[in-house]
Design an enzyme around this catalytic site. Sequence first.
Site, short mmCIF file in Angstrom:
data_model
loop_
_atom_site.label_atom_id
_atom_site.label_comp_id
_atom_site.label_asym_id
_atom_site.label_seq_id
_atom_site.Cartn_x
_atom_site.Cartn_y
_atom_site.Cartn_z
N ASP A 35 -19.10 -73.14 52.16
CA ASP A 35 -19.34 -72.53 50.84
C ASP A 35 -19.89 -73.44 49.73
O ASP A 35 -19.43 -74.58 49.57
CB ASP A 35 -18.03 -72.00 50.25
CG ASP A 35 -17.18 -71.26 51.23
OD1 ASP A 35 -17.59 -71.08 52.37
OD2 ASP A 35 -16.07 -70.87 50.84
N GLN A 51 -18.23 -77.18 50.39
CA GLN A 51 -17.20 -77.47 51.38
C GLN A 51 -17.82 -78.37 52.45
O GLN A 51 -18.86 -78.03 53.04
CB GLN A 51 -16.72 -76.14 52.01
CG GLN A 51 -15.95 -75.27 51.04
CD GLN A 51 -14.54 -75.81 50.81
OE1 GLN A 51 -13.66 -75.61 51.62
NE2 GLN A 51 -14.33 -76.52 49.71
N TRP A 59 -16.23 -77.40 61.32
CA TRP A 59 -15.30 -77.36 60.17
C TRP A 59 -14.13 -78.30 60.43
O TRP A 59 -13.63 -78.41 61.55
CB TRP A 59 -14.82 -75.91 60.00
CG TRP A 59 -14.08 -75.66 58.73
CD1 TRP A 59 -14.62 -75.29 57.54
CD2 TRP A 59 -12.66 -75.76 58.52
NE1 TRP A 59 -13.63 -75.15 56.61
CE2 TRP A 59 -12.42 -75.43 57.18
CE3 TRP A 59 -11.58 -76.10 59.33
CZ2 TRP A 59 -11.14 -75.43 56.63
CZ3 TRP A 59 -10.31 -76.10 58.79
CH2 TRP A 59 -10.10 -75.77 57.45
N ARG A 161 -6.83 -68.11 47.20
CA ARG A 161 -7.81 -69.20 47.15
C ARG A 161 -9.12 -68.83 46.43
O ARG A 161 -9.38 -67.69 46.16
CB ARG A 161 -8.13 -69.68 48.57
CG ARG A 161 -8.65 -68.61 49.51
CD ARG A 161 -8.94 -69.19 50.90
NE ARG A 161 -9.34 -68.17 51.85
CZ ARG A 161 -8.51 -67.48 52.62
NH1 ARG A 161 -7.20 -67.70 52.56
NH2 ARG A 161 -8.96 -66.57 53.46
N GLU A 217 -12.54 -63.20 49.94
CA GLU A 217 -12.72 -64.62 49.64
C GLU A 217 -13.75 -64.77 48.51
O GLU A 217 -14.55 -63.88 48.24
CB GLU A 217 -13.20 -65.36 50.89
CG GLU A 217 -12.20 -65.27 52.05
CD GLU A 217 -12.56 -66.18 53.22
OE1 GLU A 217 -11.71 -66.97 53.64
OE2 GLU A 217 -13.70 -66.09 53.72
N TRP A 299 -19.95 -67.12 59.83
CA TRP A 299 -18.83 -67.79 60.51
C TRP A 299 -18.85 -67.49 62.01
O TRP A 299 -18.39 -68.30 62.81
CB TRP A 299 -17.48 -67.33 59.93
CG TRP A 299 -17.09 -68.06 58.68
CD1 TRP A 299 -16.98 -67.55 57.43
CD2 TRP A 299 -16.71 -69.46 58.57
NE1 TRP A 299 -16.59 -68.53 56.55
CE2 TRP A 299 -16.42 -69.71 57.22
CE3 TRP A 299 -16.62 -70.51 59.48
CZ2 TRP A 299 -16.02 -70.96 56.75
CZ3 TRP A 299 -16.24 -71.76 59.02
CH2 TRP A 299 -15.94 -71.98 57.67
C1 FRU Z 1 -14.98 -69.01 52.85
C2 FRU Z 1 -13.73 -69.89 53.00
C3 FRU Z 1 -12.95 -69.92 51.70
C4 FRU Z 1 -12.23 -71.21 51.80
C5 FRU Z 1 -13.22 -72.10 52.51
C6 FRU Z 1 -12.61 -73.13 53.40
O1 FRU Z 1 -16.01 -69.31 53.73
O2 FRU Z 1 -12.95 -69.41 54.08
O3 FRU Z 1 -12.11 -68.81 51.49
O4 FRU Z 1 -11.87 -71.73 50.55
O5 FRU Z 1 -14.05 -71.25 53.25
O6 FRU Z 1 -13.54 -74.05 53.85
#
Ligand code: FRU
Length: 484
Positions: A35, A51, A59, A161, A217, A299
């Site tokens: 993100d 991120q 990830w 979050r 999210e 994802w």
């Molecule tokens: C969205 C998400 C968010 C979270 C982040 C973690 O893609 O799942 O909700 O903060 O990625 O990397």
Amino acid sequence: MDKLRKANIYIDENRIPREKLPVFHVTPPCGWMNDPNGFSAYQGKVHLFYQFHPYSEIWGPMHWGHYETKDFIKWIELPVALAPDQTYDEAGCFSGSGIETENGHLLVYTGVMEKEADKEKVTYQNQCLALGDGKKYTKLEQNPVITGEMLPEHFSREHFRDPKIWKENDGYYMVVGNKTDQGVPQVVLFHSEDAIKWNYVSVLASDRDGMLGTMWECPDFFYLDEEYILITSPQDLCATEEFHNGNNSVYYMGKYDKKQHVFHYERVYSLDDGFDFYAPQTMLAPDGRRIMIGWMQSWDSNIRPADQKWSCMMTIPRELHIEQGRILQNPVREIENYHRNAVCYQNKEISGNCQMEDIHGRVLDMTVEIVLGDFHQFTISFAQNERYHTDFTIQKDSKMIEMNRTYSGMVRDAAAIRKSKIKTSTDKLQLRLILDKYSAEIFLNDGQQVFSSTFYTPLEADGIRFICDGKAVVNIEKYEIVVD
Ligand code: FRU
């Protein structure tokens, strides 16, 4: 060694050579990106965090990578801004936002921690702050400034979050993604006078019809062209005419009851109908434009080649407007400063399989307008040679679009064909195609509908073909994009 220093040293030793990366789309310098975070202006420059897991192409414990730009096209890499180095964020510095304040550049993020309870791991997500000067950021002693304990009973402390902050006359506001213990996704609202001490205000919006997934999210809430807009990225949707399967990014339009702090949405639309678009975030540019950037990745279907040492990229930043009750998205106008080598065709007849000698390339901005058409199908086939091609097809009778990356060279059994209804309000057919090596963003009818997708076809496949099963008359305007 401290985690920030360790990340910055690792990046310096493993940075991917510039020429291997897309030209003007933000990617990680190495490793994994998801993100967009903290997309905001500070002291006249635009900052974009993201991120980031520098250490592998998948990830992992989340850091915040950092870029700045003056024009949304040319990005300068800065040191990693946040690392998961405190007890309250040791499982990750998750997504959040940024804002310019009197005290500096304030970042708001989700600190994730895990605790052992009855031999089970329990996750807590809380909201935290870091203050910086545009380069270096320090986490506040008061962290976490918002904890799940401040939420009403039966609201999840585990799924809480992605804070988005903004300022109004009576102080700061923040929306955060959440769900109830019964599994109803919602967005909660907080208020603060000084951006440090926060109070819970309300449920701004929730999935009252049970149609919009399991968790919302990355919420964003703003006023644009006299309308309030809520954006979220709901997880786990079932496909409908409007949405595709899996995680989508959507916008809600309706009425905001400012006294009760409740947004009564009436309509929900998808933001992008391509394969790869998620977790967008908007900012108010210093000149008043509302600009959105998204993560150009899904994802569920990452088709990155196994030997590629960087994973994922952002979309081109897009200017947002509202027309006829819908969001219009268009590439930031600054892209035009990088247009080179114009090629134009007026009233060109396309019938069968057509290739023009001066229309090819993998880094370009091309607009094709179909001025007259007597056909069922019209295809633009790009990143194309004898072996590979990726196709964008208009099916006129059924009013459908088909994106097909089956022959892009992908070796994963992931989504390769996506169909979507043409949702635009006019009969006109105009396509703007932005290509940057491994991505295509297609803006239909002045940005009324957008399709963003990645494909990792070898770069020598740089042909473009037009295929029409009848006759089409088109105007074409094509530019290479050169960023030095
Ligand atoms: C969205 C998400 C968010 C979270 C982040 C973690 O893609 O799942 O909700 O903060 O990625 O990397």
